[in-house]
Scaffold this active site. Structure first.
Site, PDB file in Angstrom:
ATOM      1  N   ASP A  23     -97.439 -17.352  78.301  1.00 12.92           N
ATOM      2  CA  ASP A  23     -96.900 -16.021  78.041  1.00 12.92           C
ATOM      3  C   ASP A  23     -96.096 -15.446  79.198  1.00 12.92           C
ATOM      4  O   ASP A  23     -95.388 -14.460  79.041  1.00 12.92           O
ATOM      5  CB  ASP A  23     -98.044 -15.055  77.728  1.00 12.92           C
ATOM      6  CG  ASP A  23     -98.857 -14.750  78.966  1.00 12.92           C
ATOM      7  OD1 ASP A  23     -99.070 -15.680  79.767  1.00 12.92           O
ATOM      8  OD2 ASP A  23     -99.254 -13.593  79.156  1.00 12.92           O
ATOM      9  N   ASP A  37    -101.708 -21.904  79.213  1.00 11.79           N
ATOM     10  CA  ASP A  37    -101.790 -21.004  80.349  1.00 11.79           C
ATOM     11  C   ASP A  37    -103.105 -20.224  80.142  1.00 11.79           C
ATOM     12  O   ASP A  37    -103.600 -20.153  79.013  1.00 11.79           O
ATOM     13  CB  ASP A  37    -100.551 -20.107  80.251  1.00 11.79           C
ATOM     14  CG  ASP A  37    -100.629 -18.906  81.139  1.00 11.79           C
ATOM     15  OD1 ASP A  37    -100.750 -19.102  82.339  1.00 11.79           O
ATOM     16  OD2 ASP A  37    -100.548 -17.779  80.619  1.00 11.79           O
ATOM     17  N   ASP A  75     -94.510 -19.519  83.370  1.00 12.06           N
ATOM     18  CA  ASP A  75     -94.632 -20.658  82.461  1.00 12.06           C
ATOM     19  C   ASP A  75     -93.278 -21.165  81.979  1.00 12.06           C
ATOM     20  O   ASP A  75     -93.216 -22.139  81.228  1.00 12.06           O
ATOM     21  CB  ASP A  75     -95.469 -20.270  81.228  1.00 12.06           C
ATOM     22  CG  ASP A  75     -96.831 -19.753  81.617  1.00 12.06           C
ATOM     23  OD1 ASP A  75     -97.447 -20.368  82.489  1.00 12.06           O
ATOM     24  OD2 ASP A  75     -97.262 -18.731  81.067  1.00 12.06           O
TER      25      ASP A  75
HETATM   26  N1  LIG Z   1     -99.829  -8.249  90.216  1.00 12.75           N
HETATM   27  C1  LIG Z   1    -100.408  -9.043  91.098  1.00 12.75           C
HETATM   28  N2  LIG Z   1    -100.483  -8.691  92.381  1.00 12.75           N
HETATM   29  C2  LIG Z   1    -101.045  -9.492  93.295  1.00 12.75           C
HETATM   30  N3  LIG Z   1    -101.604 -10.668  93.012  1.00 12.75           N
HETATM   31  C3  LIG Z   1    -101.581 -11.078  91.742  1.00 12.75           C
HETATM   32  C4  LIG Z   1    -100.981 -10.286  90.713  1.00 12.75           C
HETATM   33  N4  LIG Z   1    -101.107 -10.970  89.547  1.00 12.75           N
HETATM   34  C5  LIG Z   1    -101.729 -12.113  89.851  1.00 12.75           C
HETATM   35  N5  LIG Z   1    -102.024 -12.188  91.150  1.00 12.75           N
HETATM   36  C6  LIG Z   1    -102.673 -13.290  91.877  1.00 12.75           C
HETATM   37  O1  LIG Z   1    -101.809 -14.421  91.901  1.00 12.75           O
HETATM   38  C7  LIG Z   1    -102.428 -15.512  91.242  1.00 12.75           C
HETATM   39  C8  LIG Z   1    -101.386 -16.334  90.519  1.00 12.75           C
HETATM   40  O2  LIG Z   1    -100.832 -15.536  89.488  1.00 12.75           O
HETATM   41  P1  LIG Z   1    -100.048 -16.162  88.258  1.00 12.75           P
HETATM   42  O3  LIG Z   1     -99.386 -15.054  87.547  1.00 12.75           O
HETATM   43  O4  LIG Z   1     -99.254 -17.324  88.736  1.00 12.75           O
HETATM   44  O5  LIG Z   1    -101.152 -16.805  87.350  1.00 12.75           O
HETATM   45  P2  LIG Z   1    -102.341 -16.097  86.609  1.00 12.75           P
HETATM   46  O6  LIG Z   1    -101.846 -14.836  86.015  1.00 12.75           O
HETATM   47  O7  LIG Z   1    -103.535 -16.019  87.492  1.00 12.75           O
HETATM   48  O8  LIG Z   1    -102.729 -17.170  85.540  1.00 12.75           O
HETATM   49  P3  LIG Z   1    -101.904 -17.836  84.380  1.00 12.75           P
HETATM   50  O9  LIG Z   1    -101.037 -18.842  85.037  1.00 12.75           O
HETATM   51  O10 LIG Z   1    -102.990 -18.438  83.584  1.00 12.75           O
HETATM   52  O11 LIG Z   1    -101.182 -16.751  83.674  1.00 12.75           O
HETATM   53  C9  LIG Z   1    -103.464 -14.886  90.339  1.00 12.75           C
HETATM   54  O12 LIG Z   1    -104.512 -15.745  90.063  1.00 12.75           O
HETATM   55  C10 LIG Z   1    -103.926 -13.696  91.144  1.00 12.75           C
HETATM   56  O13 LIG Z   1    -104.911 -14.080  92.070  1.00 12.75           O
END
Ligand SMILES: Nc1ncnc2c1ncn2[C@@H]1O[C@H](COP(=O)(O)OP(=O)(O)OP(=O)(O)O)[C@@H](O)[C@H]1O
Length: 869
Positions: free
Chosen positions: A519, A152, A523
């Site tokens: 994490d 991730d 996932d």
């Molecule tokens: N708290 C939040 N509020 C609004 N949008 C968010 C928030 N956190 C993440 N995002 C948006 O949503 C997308 C998808 O988030 P997700 O948590 O699925 O993956 P990530 O955190 O970007 O990456 P990873 O999968 O590597 O952890 C992010 O890339 C971001 O653009």
């Protein structure tokens, strides 16, 4: 009402969840419905998983059972032999049956399952000491076979904590100059500030602000303050406030007292966005703010509010590895909205005005590069599976070394079938091969298109990158292309939790041993699906994952692989040792039964106690090798090296025991009836004959075979207790090494000591010294021959590779087969073209139509297409 865990996850209180905030929409208390109890709850399931481990269909265990069956068959042959010998010699039925059963017990080693379990237990304890907790020990062996690990991004490869870089406001569908966040700079009152101050799901717990790291950072950047706001609920007022935010002492001046956060539509990875309904104190209208993945946010915005340069600007920042969040808003009349408890997301999340981009720095963790380098050197593929933007992911992939700088990156863009167009996939080359050490990141024509470099070199340096949408299209419309793409797929961005787990499944179909390290809650599916899931968080992800690491970075991955390899190779060594223990025992019994005798009880006891049990208990104590070898240990019992090794040592057994057995009978002093024909006991006196009748086991055969088999077992312990390249050498296992020295000393003492009480206790008889030296020479020779055969031949990897080449042996793993196929394919990798899937004739018969298209146009050039057809 049908309940879907996936959809309502946010609204479920899990067993162990601490309720820190409740919200009511009327005077009634908050109601909850009990969905599951006992073992059916999430925590109960975890406890059950620990108590009753789900049986895993591990190949090693399947093979172990088959192997045991072979040994049982072997002992049945022994039983037949015993019965034949005893009947031929006119033994009683009772003796024949007892001896036959004895042969059967010699052939079946009950210690094997216990030893293998103990091996896993030691591995589990060692992992725990290193801060890796395991609830499914059988997976430790699988960790030793990993050849691909998915990571991730956010929180795993990169820091969870983000740094605010700046905001790129948009006014009248044009981007303004970027406003950088410096310590002295606070945003002035504007919609972007309002969005940043209110569009989050923060809460206060014990006086501290808690929530998503992104939300915390964003809110922190405003200089505003947060207050849990208990609304005075009026029966006729549909509004019910979650919290209030107001300008803090360090915030830029704002013409308002504060903003009430009335309703939240929380963030979800699959939706990639969150929204809030807010109200400025003193104003009657409400404002909806949305924040999320920019590509997602613009889908809900009015087209005329989105700047033309949206994609370019987004690329500008994502290409530098920034994490970019889109912001949007909309004003609504309070009266126009239904009661919040009944309100649907879709009602408010529409017709938004695009506000701009929030840009955050997402630094790599300091350990990421070195760990990825270590995995690459060990020939373990690293793949990134993230929910973040594709460009950001590619940049992080490059910065982390997952994609080396001189590699070719091909971006795949797959589109769903449209009205009259079939599904398509466009191959877009991103990186130019490094020329004269100068690498350029700009899009360019790939010079491998001219086939200057041979294909195998290209394939090793080729990396495909795609987003979740394209991956979905590929799985649905290009299923025959997908395996080929997965062979070199390195970056999978904007992946939903479901897509993450299906990707793991697809990789497993190619016979990869897949690990997943993540994490977040997004996932969980992938962590569960992978052969080995490692969670870096002790929250949701750890419930799904067989391994949870206290080390908050990916350093735990090589540690686990090293330990897995150590445990796997130890299991195989124990297996070999115990097999040899049985075979040595069977051969010895076969020779002795021939002369209607057998080892004494104490002799068997000594072998079992001093060798079998000690070895079983201590052989697994070696630590893992500090460096990952560039190849994996074989996880197979029925592999040529293992079978040959057993066959070889079995032959040595036959030779050494046969030599001792027949040579003994050649000795001038040998007698089958007179056990004192070689030498009399020391207390023998001609005056007073005190010699008692020898017992059943006291004869020259057992006296010779007992030390020969005993030393042979010790030799097997040493020879099979392998060290490099997967384990630390035998001498580092202090306990086993010391015990081996003690075992050798005991056997030497028994062999050479001339003590009457010892002869009586061990049930041996006196033999001439030269014969004892002969026995020692025999076992020393056996040791050198066994050691050389095992280390120079069985463990000689180069030799086995050469034999494989000689016999033109090819791996049967799907991914290897595919690699060989691709290497012969002059059309691979595709370049500068768009392929169209044509669904025709019968379902599943999917042809691909190739269309060369240097401009990557999504519209097919019908002329070219017909030419290709
Ligand atoms: N708290 C939040 N509020 C609004 N949008 C968010 C928030 N956190 C993440 N995002 C948006 O949503 C997308 C998808 O988030 P997700 O948590 O699925 O993956 P990530 O955190 O970007 O990456 P990873 O999968 O590597 O952890 C992010 O890339 C971001 O653009």
């Amino acid at each position: 009402m049908a309940h879907s865990d996936e959809d309502y996850k946010k609204h479920v209180l899990y067993c162990g969840t601490e309720v820190i905030q409740t919200k009511r929409h009327s005077q009634d208390l908050v109601k909850a419905v009990v969905l599951q109890t006992g073992f059916n709850t999430a925590k109960g399931e975890l406890v059950r998983a620990i108590l009753y481990n789900k049986p895993m269909n591990v190949k090693l265990h399947r093979e172990a059972i088959r192997f045991l069956m072979v040994l049982v068959a072997f002992s049945i042959l022994g039983v037949i032999y015993t019965a034949a010998v005893y009947i031929k010699n006119g033994a009683s039925v009772y003796d024949t049956v007892v001896m036959s059963l004895l042969m059967l017990t010699v052939g079946i080693n009950a210690a094997l399952p216990a030893s293998l379990t103990l091996c896993l237990l030691y591995g589990q304890i060692r992992l725990k000491k290193k801060g890796i907790f395991c609830i499914s020990p059988q997976r430790i062996n699988l960790a030793g076979q990993l050849n691909l690990v998915c990571f991730d991004k956010t929180g795993t490869l990169t820091e969870d904590i983000l740094d605010l870089y700046g905001v790129l406001p948009c006014e009248k569908n044009c981007f303004q100059d970027i406003i950088l966040f410096t310590s002295s700079n606070n945003l002035c009152w504007c919609p972007i500030l309002q969005a940043m101050a209110s569009c989050h799901s923060l809460i206060t717990l014990d006086g501290e602000l808690q929530g998503d790291p992104l939300d915390l950072k964003m809110f922190g950047g405003t200089g505003w303050e947060f207050e849990d706001y208990k609304a005075k609920i009026k029966e006729d007022d549909p509004l019910n406030c979650c919290a209030m935010v107001k300008p803090g002492p360090n915030a830029a001046k704002a013409p308002v007292e504060g903003i009430l956060i009335l309703h939240q539509f929380p963030f979800s990875s699959s939706l990639q966005r969150m929204s809030v309904i807010t109200q400025i104190i003193g104003e009657s209208n409400l404002t909806v703010f949305m924040k999320g993945a920019p590509e997602m946010v613009v889908r809900f915005c009015k087209p005329e509010t989105i700047p033309d340069s949206f994609s370019t600007k987004l690329d500008d920042y994502t290409v530098q590895g920034f994490r970019v969040i889109g912001l949007a808003y909309r004003t609504v009349l309070k009266e126009g909205l239904p009661v919040f408890s009944d309100i649907d997301r879709e009602v408010v999340e529409c017709d938004l005005t695009f506000l701009g981009l929030l840009i955050l720095e997402n630094r790599l963790k300091s350990e990421t590069n070195s760990v990825l380098e270590e995995l690459t050197e060990a020939n373990i593929r690293a793949v990134m599976v993230t929910g973040d933007n594709l460009q950001t992911a590619v940049t992080v992939g490059k910065k982390s070394g997952m994609i080396p700088f001189n590699c070719n990156i091909i971006m795949l863009e797959a589109c769903e079938p449209q009205k009259d167009l079939p599904a398509s996939v466009t191959w877009k080359c991103l990186t130019e091969i490094q020329a004269n050490g100068d690498h350029k990141d700009k899009e360019s024509q790939c010079n491998f298109g001219e086939r200057l470099i041979n294909i195998p070199t290209i394939l090793g340096n080729l990396h495909f990158a795609m987003n979740g949408k394209s991956y979905q299209v590929l799985t649905q419309h290009f299923s025959n292309l997908l395996p080929k793409i997965l062979l070199n797929g390195t970056i999978f961005a904007r992946m939903t939790p479901k897509q993450k787990s299906t990707l793991i499944e697809e990789l497993q179909k190619l016979d990869y041993f897949v690990g997943m390290c993540g994490d977040g809650a997004n996932d969980c599916g992938a962590l569960k699906m992978a052969h080995v899931g490692i969670s870096l968080s002790e929250l949701e992800a750890s419930v799904a994952s067989p391994f949870t690491s206290k080390i908050p970075n990916i350093e735990c991955v090589p540690l686990l692989i090293k330990e897995g390899r150590n445990t796997l190779i130890t299991s195989l060594s124990i297996f070999k040792f115990l097999t040899m223990f049985q075979l040595i025992g069977i051969v010895c019994v076969v020779f002795l039964f021939w002369r209607l005798t057998l080892l004494g009880n104490y002799q068997y006891l000594l072998q079992d106690l001093a060798i079998n049990i000690i070895c079983t208990l201590t052989m697994s104590l070696n630590h893992a090798a500090p460096k990952l070898a560039p190849y994996r240990p074989s996880g197979q019992l029925f592999s040529p090296p293992l079978l040959l090794s057993i066959f070889m040592h079995f032959t040595f057994t036959l030779i050494v025991q046969g030599t001792a057995f027949f040579l003994l009978q050649e000795q001038p002093w040998f007698s089958e009836t007179d056990v004192f024909s070689a030498c009399l006991p020391l207390n023998y006196s001609t005056v007073n004959i005190t010699v008692t009748q020898p017992r059943h086991a006291e004869n020259f055969f057992t006296t010779t075979m007992f030390p020969v088999t005993g030393f042979h077992l010790i030799i097997s312990e040493i020879v099979f207790a392998k060290g490099k390249p997967f384990r630390q050498p035998l001498y580092t296992n202090y306990l086993l090494s010391t015990l081996i020295i003690i075992q050798v000393a005991i056997y030497l003492f028994i062999l050479f000591a001339d003590i009457d009480s010892l002869y009586t206790a061990i049930e041996t008889v006196c033999t001439p010294y030269y014969w004892r030296v002969n026995i020692l020479i025999m076992v020393l020779t056996l040791f050198f021959v066994s050691y050389i055969a095992e280390t120079w031949f069985i463990d000689n990897r180069e030799l086995w590779l050469w034999i494989k080449r000689l016999f033109k042996y090819k791996s049967k793993s799907q991914y290897r087969k595919l690699q060989r196929k691709i290497q012969k394919d002059p059309e691979w990798p595709p370049q500068n073209r768009t392929d169209y899937a044509v669904q025709n004739v019968s379902e599943g018969d999917c042809r691909i139509v190739v269309c060369n298209n240097s401009h990557y146009s999504s519209v097919p050039n019908s002329e070219k297409e017909s030419e290709q057809l």
